[in-house]
Scaffold this motif. Structure first.
Motif, short mmCIF file in Angstrom:
data_model
loop_
_atom_site.label_atom_id
_atom_site.label_comp_id
_atom_site.label_asym_id
_atom_site.label_seq_id
_atom_site.Cartn_x
_atom_site.Cartn_y
_atom_site.Cartn_z
N ILE A 405 0.93 -1.18 -0.10
CA ILE A 405 -0.07 -0.07 -0.02
C ILE A 405 0.89 1.22 -0.03
O ILE A 405 1.84 1.16 1.04
CB ILE A 405 -0.90 -0.06 1.24
CG1 ILE A 405 -1.86 -1.07 1.35
CG2 ILE A 405 -1.60 1.20 1.27
CD1 ILE A 405 -2.57 -1.31 2.58
N PHE A 406 0.81 2.06 -0.91
CA PHE A 406 1.61 3.15 -1.17
C PHE A 406 0.75 4.28 -0.83
O PHE A 406 -0.25 4.46 -1.59
CB PHE A 406 2.15 3.46 -2.63
CG PHE A 406 3.22 2.32 -2.96
CD1 PHE A 406 4.20 1.95 -2.12
CD2 PHE A 406 2.94 1.48 -4.08
CE1 PHE A 406 5.22 0.92 -2.27
CE2 PHE A 406 3.88 0.35 -4.30
CZ PHE A 406 4.74 0.31 -3.51
N GLU A 445 1.09 1.42 13.37
CA GLU A 445 1.93 -0.04 13.22
C GLU A 445 1.96 -0.57 11.89
O GLU A 445 3.09 -1.09 11.70
CB GLU A 445 0.95 -1.09 14.06
CG GLU A 445 0.86 -0.82 15.48
CD GLU A 445 2.05 -0.77 16.37
OE1 GLU A 445 2.93 -1.74 15.90
OE2 GLU A 445 2.46 -0.01 17.13
N LEU A 446 1.23 -0.24 11.17
CA LEU A 446 1.23 -0.72 9.66
C LEU A 446 2.44 -0.12 8.87
O LEU A 446 3.14 -0.80 8.30
CB LEU A 446 0.07 -0.40 8.79
CG LEU A 446 -1.41 -1.04 9.12
CD1 LEU A 446 -2.64 -0.91 8.67
CD2 LEU A 446 -1.20 -2.63 8.82
N ILE A 447 2.79 1.19 9.40
CA ILE A 447 3.90 1.85 8.69
C ILE A 447 5.24 1.18 9.39
O ILE A 447 6.22 0.77 8.68
CB ILE A 447 3.93 3.51 9.04
CG1 ILE A 447 2.83 4.01 7.99
CG2 ILE A 447 5.48 3.89 8.63
CD1 ILE A 447 2.61 5.37 8.44
N LYS A 448 5.09 0.98 10.58
CA LYS A 448 6.41 0.27 11.23
C LYS A 448 6.50 -1.03 10.59
O LYS A 448 7.81 -1.58 10.65
CB LYS A 448 6.12 0.18 12.71
CG LYS A 448 6.19 1.72 13.49
CD LYS A 448 5.85 1.38 14.98
CE LYS A 448 5.77 2.79 15.49
NZ LYS A 448 5.38 2.65 17.05
N LYS A 450 6.08 -1.93 7.81
CA LYS A 450 6.19 -1.82 6.23
C LYS A 450 5.20 -2.47 5.45
O LYS A 450 5.51 -2.90 4.41
CB LYS A 450 7.67 -2.24 5.80
CG LYS A 450 8.80 -1.69 6.66
CD LYS A 450 10.20 -2.19 6.33
CE LYS A 450 11.33 -1.23 6.71
NZ LYS A 450 11.43 0.19 6.75
N LYS A 451 4.04 -2.24 6.13
CA LYS A 451 2.91 -2.87 5.22
C LYS A 451 2.08 -1.55 4.45
O LYS A 451 1.67 -1.73 3.35
CB LYS A 451 1.82 -3.59 5.99
CG LYS A 451 2.32 -4.93 6.64
CD LYS A 451 1.22 -5.35 7.38
CE LYS A 451 1.70 -6.64 8.00
NZ LYS A 451 0.63 -7.14 8.80
N ILE A 452 2.38 -0.37 4.85
CA ILE A 452 2.36 0.76 4.54
C ILE A 452 3.45 1.53 4.21
O ILE A 452 4.11 1.86 5.14
CB ILE A 452 1.30 1.54 5.17
CG1 ILE A 452 -0.04 0.99 5.14
CG2 ILE A 452 0.97 3.15 4.63
CD1 ILE A 452 -0.97 1.51 6.17
N HIS A 453 3.52 2.12 3.05
CA HIS A 453 4.72 2.86 2.71
C HIS A 453 4.10 4.32 2.13
O HIS A 453 3.53 4.60 1.28
CB HIS A 453 5.58 2.41 1.60
CG HIS A 453 6.07 0.89 1.60
ND1 HIS A 453 7.06 0.41 2.37
CD2 HIS A 453 5.16 -0.05 1.32
CE1 HIS A 453 6.80 -0.87 2.29
NE2 HIS A 453 5.87 -1.12 1.68
N VAL A 454 5.08 5.47 2.67
CA VAL A 454 4.51 7.01 2.53
C VAL A 454 5.70 7.47 1.76
O VAL A 454 7.03 7.50 1.97
CB VAL A 454 4.38 7.69 3.79
CG1 VAL A 454 3.95 9.11 3.66
CG2 VAL A 454 3.43 6.75 4.56
N PHE A 455 5.47 8.25 0.40
CA PHE A 455 6.40 8.98 -0.31
C PHE A 455 5.80 10.26 -0.65
O PHE A 455 4.57 10.59 -0.77
CB PHE A 455 6.73 8.10 -1.36
CG PHE A 455 7.20 6.79 -1.34
CD1 PHE A 455 8.52 6.52 -1.01
CD2 PHE A 455 6.22 5.73 -1.23
CE1 PHE A 455 9.02 5.24 -0.47
CE2 PHE A 455 7.01 4.44 -0.96
CZ PHE A 455 8.23 4.14 -0.68
N PRO A 456 6.56 11.34 -0.78
CA PRO A 456 6.37 12.53 -0.91
C PRO A 456 5.58 12.84 -2.40
O PRO A 456 4.97 13.82 -2.68
CB PRO A 456 7.54 13.53 -0.59
CG PRO A 456 8.61 12.55 -0.98
CD PRO A 456 8.20 11.43 -0.30
N THR A 457 6.52 12.17 -3.46
CA THR A 457 6.37 12.31 -4.88
C THR A 457 5.98 11.04 -5.64
O THR A 457 6.78 10.21 -5.21
CB THR A 457 7.11 13.33 -5.49
OG1 THR A 457 8.40 12.63 -5.74
CG2 THR A 457 7.00 14.60 -4.76
#
Length: 718
Positions: A405-406, A445-448, A450-457
């Motif tokens: 999930i991005f 928890e999902l970000i920790k 690495k099931k969800i990944h957050v990017f600026p662009t």
């Protein structure tokens, strides 16, 4: 009124309504006062307080969640603006950058976008606006246009969360628009300069209506986007509030924000002025899976209730005809108690309906992923996205499929971090999670993990290194003209296994025009944007306002209930005068001053009055009268009298105290007759009686006192 003053070189300060006549010696001016004046100005002390009628102007009615209504209210002489949104759905007339080569095929405008503001707002003199109330982050997006305007000096109020979320949304909008700046160059080019009027008239009907409006008057609503500096300057002018925190404007208006339940930080408003208590209901829901529940208790018993929550109103969903309303709401609403209404409303759980929709989105998304297609979700609702992330994690885990999930947004990281420090703004279930030591939202928890990944662009190096298909992407913008969604649609629009999730409210054909032919599946979803129409009368019955303001298009549904629900209906861009519900003002008199009251009963009326002198001031919306400092030398104040002098009775009264005179009828310049009493003994005086005033002139101080006593014996005075 009757007042006496001695002519001198110094200006004599007179009571309200008294005129000084410039002549030698002592002079009088008497005015005939109607009974209404006595009742309002002497009994209610209204001559001390200038009051204004309330006026209401609807600048734009609801355009859904993403384009909330905009109204101006004139209350107690202050102009109050409710919300300042942008119509971002109008961006669909422009060609997105990555599909520029398809512009002419889709008839879209190949130019740097302008942004459509509220149609009627740009016609107002912004220097006349005193207060701006922001109900939601979406109602804040047009605010920098206002705050950068010359002459703007209004006080802006919003909840802490709305101000912060609105800031992030505006910063993201500026960042996404920068891509157009880079493509078209730094020189600003208006699309109005690219198209002549004849070309505007020749636009396809769908585009022409967006540009010009239905009546062709909205061309002036388009403006170039504000800058990051404008956003920063705008935020410095905002005073943030907590729920139920009182703010006092100018010592007169008490302003309070109350949870609307729709989104985290969104609010309704309650305003208390000297003569009115008004409430404003924006888009609201009774219960939410993220935000604090709808707080209606402070809205009970308002003098005026502005009901502006029709974002989810759909005339097609309602049975046509005025009589059909009786099948939805009982006409005899008086048979229910307030507690019964409250139970019915609180048992109505919108959050469970929303969860069903979100689970359906997750189910459709997993079907696409299993088929090898990716999922694109350009939805801008924070609460909806937070719940979707939790449900996606559950569906992915139960399916056994590993799919990333991005979240791609320039403000996503900051936004998600901010949601973890807002417990007091959340619903009870979320607060209980915090108190039990659990994460308020699952994305932490999902970000920790690495099931969800957050990017600026979308061009981030880390994203390109991690990218894999199929995947689930959540990104802006729902207009399909800005942000990462444009690039991803260009990539996936030809994949029949891919899924695009859109929110209802945007013109889908126009939004998807530059990406046609579309092979990917499109799922349009309708999320709750307000209280359902069938529940509105029950809510209004429970709130028991003295008067309700409603949009004119709801008239067929509320007219049958007008006996139980007193309503006024407003039309867009027309000013509505709202009648007063209170005829008198409340005045708090200091104890030491109240002890000086000397009551007098009128001779001909059942009315007791008194005269009092003090210093009037307003604090926290209440009026106070306190004693002034004692003057160095105290003088007897002249009495105030009212009525018309009967010269024959006055002559008899004067003769009893040794004053002689004669009555003469004369004609003056305006052809109106008047009676004149000439006093010739013991000294000369002139008393002239007109229809609405009496003027008495004399040069002798002792004679002035005698005339004064005679008048006092004939007229009511205090």
């Amino acid at each position: 009124m009757l007042s006496i003053s001695q002519a001198s070189d110094k200006l004599v300060k007179m009571d309200l309504g008294i005129k000084v006549v410039d002549a030698a010696g002592f002079e009088f001016l008497m005015q005939l006062l109607p009974p209404q004046y006595l009742e309002q100005h002497l009994v209610a002390v209204s001559q001390l307080i200038h009051t204004y009628p309330m006026k209401f102007t609807s600048l734009s009615q609801s355009g859904g969640y993403n384009f909330p209504p905009c109204h101006i209210v004139d209350l107690s002489g202050f102009h109050i603006l409710f919300d300042c949104p942008l119509d971002l759905s109008a961006l669909t007339i422009f060609s997105p950058i990555s599909t520029h080569e398809q512009t002419f095929a889709s008839n879209l405008i190949p130019a740097e976008p302008y942004y459509k503001t509220v149609q009627g707002l740009h016609l107002w003199n912004v220097s006349l606006i005193d207060v701006v109330l922001i109900s939601s982050p979406m109602g804040m997006l047009g605010l920098p246009f206002l705050t950068r305007a010359e002459g703007f000096s209004a006080k802006i109020y919003a909840t802490e969360v709305t101000a912060r979320l609105g800031q992030l949304m505006m910063e993201e909008l500026v960042a996404m628009h920068m891509e157009f700046k880079q493509f078209y160059g730094p020189k600003e080019t208006s699309f109005f300069q690219l198209l002549k009027w004849e070309e505007l008239e020749a636009l396809p009907p769908a585009l022409k209506e967006v540009v010009l409006g239905k009546d062709g008057t909205e061309l002036g609503s388009w403006l170039p986007l504000y800058s990051a500096a404008d956003v920063k300057d705008c935020l410095q002018k905002v005073q943030s509030l907590k729920y139920a925190e009182e703010a006092c404007y100018n010592g007169t208006l008490i302003i309070k924000a109350l949870s609307s339940g729709l989104e985290i930080g969104s609010c309704n408003w309650n305003l208390k002025g000297p003569k009115r208590n008004i409430s404003y209901i924006s888009s609201s829901v009774f219960s939410s899976g993220t935000a604090m529940d709808f707080d209606f208790h402070a809205l009970l018993g308002s003098d005026v209730l502005i009901y502006s929550d029709f974002a989810s109103w759909n005339g097609a969903a309602c049975v046509e005809g005025e009589n059909s309303w009786s099948s939805i709401v009982p006409i005899d609403c008086s048979t229910k108690s307030d507690n019964a209404y409250m139970r019915d409303l609180l048992n109505f759980d919108e959050s469970s309906e929303e969860m069903e929709k979100l689970n359906f989105i997750c189910s459709c998304s997993m079907d696409s992923v299993k088929a090898g297609g990716s999922v694109l979700i350009p939805i801008g609702r924070l609460g909806t996205i937070l719940q979707l992330l939790e449900l996606f994690a559950l569906h992915i885990e139960s399916s056994g499929i590993k799919v990333p999930i991005f979240i791609i947004s320039s403000v996503a990281e900051e936004l998600l971090a901010y949601t973890t420090i807002l417990p007091e703004w959340l619903c009870k279930d979320r607060q209980e999670k915090l108190y039990s030591g659990k994460p308020v939202f699952a994305h932490e928890e999902l970000i920790k993990e690495k099931k969800i990944h957050v990017f600026p662009t979308v061009h981030s190096h880390e994203l390109l290194m991690m990218w894999q298909d199929p995947c689930i992407v959540i990104c802006p913008h729902w207009s399909l003209r800005l942000g990462p969604v444009v690039h991803l649609l260009q990539r996936w629009h030809g994949d029949p296994n891919a899924l695009l999730v859109l929110e209802e409210g945007v013109d889908t054909d126009l939004a998807l025009a530059p990406f046609k032919p579309i092979a990917m599946k499109v799922l349009e979803c309708s999320f709750v944007s307000g209280i359902k129409l069938e529940k509105v009368p029950q809510l209004l019955m429970m709130l028991q306002p003295k008067l309700i303001l409603l949009p004119d298009y709801t008239k067929p549904y509320f007219n049958p209930l007008n006996d139980s629900l007193p309503c006024l209906f407003f039309t867009e861009n027309e000013t509505l005068s709202v009648p007063n519900s209170k005829s008198l003002l409340e005045l708090n008199i200091a104890t030491d001053l109240a002890s000086q009251l000397t009551l007098s009963k009128l001779k001909s009326e059942e009315l007791t009055i008194s005269r009092l002198k003090g210093k009037l001031f307003v604090d926290q919306g209440k009026h106070y009268l306190v004693a002034e400092k004692q003057a160095m030398c105290s003088e007897m104040r002249p009495l105030v009298h009212w009525g018309k002098v009967d010269l024959e009775r006055l002559l008899l009264a004067l003769e009893k105290i040794g004053v002689k005179g004669s009555i003469e009828k004369v004609k003056i310049e305006d052809d109106c007759g008047s009676d004149v009493l000439h006093v010739f003994e013991p000294h000369k005086a002139l008393i002239q009686v007109k229809e609405t005033s009496t003027v008495i002139s004399t040069e002798d101080e002792s004679l002035a006192s005698l005339v004064y006593d005679a008048v006092h014996s004939l007229l009511n005075g205090v």
